[in-house]
Design an enzyme around this catalytic site. Sequence first.
Site, short mmCIF file in Angstrom:
data_model
loop_
_atom_site.label_atom_id
_atom_site.label_comp_id
_atom_site.label_asym_id
_atom_site.label_seq_id
_atom_site.Cartn_x
_atom_site.Cartn_y
_atom_site.Cartn_z
N GLU A 177 0.88 -1.17 0.00
CA GLU A 177 0.00 0.00 0.00
C GLU A 177 0.91 1.22 0.00
OE1 GLU A 177 -3.19 2.45 2.76
OE2 GLU A 177 -2.09 0.76 3.60
N CYS A 211 -1.88 8.16 4.08
CA CYS A 211 -2.20 7.81 2.69
C CYS A 211 -3.64 8.16 2.34
CB CYS A 211 -1.93 6.33 2.45
SG CYS A 211 -2.83 5.24 3.56
#
Length: 228
Positions: A177, A211
């Site tokens: 990720e 994120c």
Amino acid sequence: CLLQSEGKKTLFDAIAEIREAVDFLRYYAARGEEDFAEGGQILTGPTGERNSLRLTGRGIFVAISPWNFPLAIPCGMVVAALVAGNTVILKSAEQTPLIAEVLTNLLHESGVPKDVLIHLPGEGETVGDALVRSEKISGVIFTGSKAVGMYISNVLRKRIYHNELYGKNYKALAITEMGGKNAVIVTQNAELDETVSGILYSAFGHAGQKCSACSRVIVHSSVKDKLI
């Protein structure tokens, strides 16, 4: 609260992260129960402990977690891999090792054998890199920068892992990720005061170091000028 002192979270964000970690635990526990109901085995560990999860593991997984969500993200990484039948080495971010150690101890207290889950703190350039390059590792779960994520993927895509327990070969896995370009979509009937507050908090909460931070705003033309 270590999430405040070591992780530099606000109290609001610390509580939210604890809740997210609990959600991960409940979700993967439910998935484990589903697997067992579909024909999973009763497993007996080396010290006699019994585990009713389905044995579908590939081998040893390394979870390389980030500093900005030092409880929730490693919790999800570790528990998912354990439920799938793997052993796990948690390589915590060097900025937040105490939070990862508390998480590891809690999982041990809840019944995870100590030789099934190991916390190995250290710097990514040394400890993390050695784990990624080890031929004994069947897969890596990573959250962090694009550069490091691509490096991990390139290392693991060339590896065939031999599982001695089953006598099988697997292609090593890299689950990465690496951030995103997250958008807030503003419709023509949006409550603009709440919208502005939401955009600002999403973009700049935790100094924008996450994120999931908003980095794009897509606005209906009829409310664009008023929103600006």
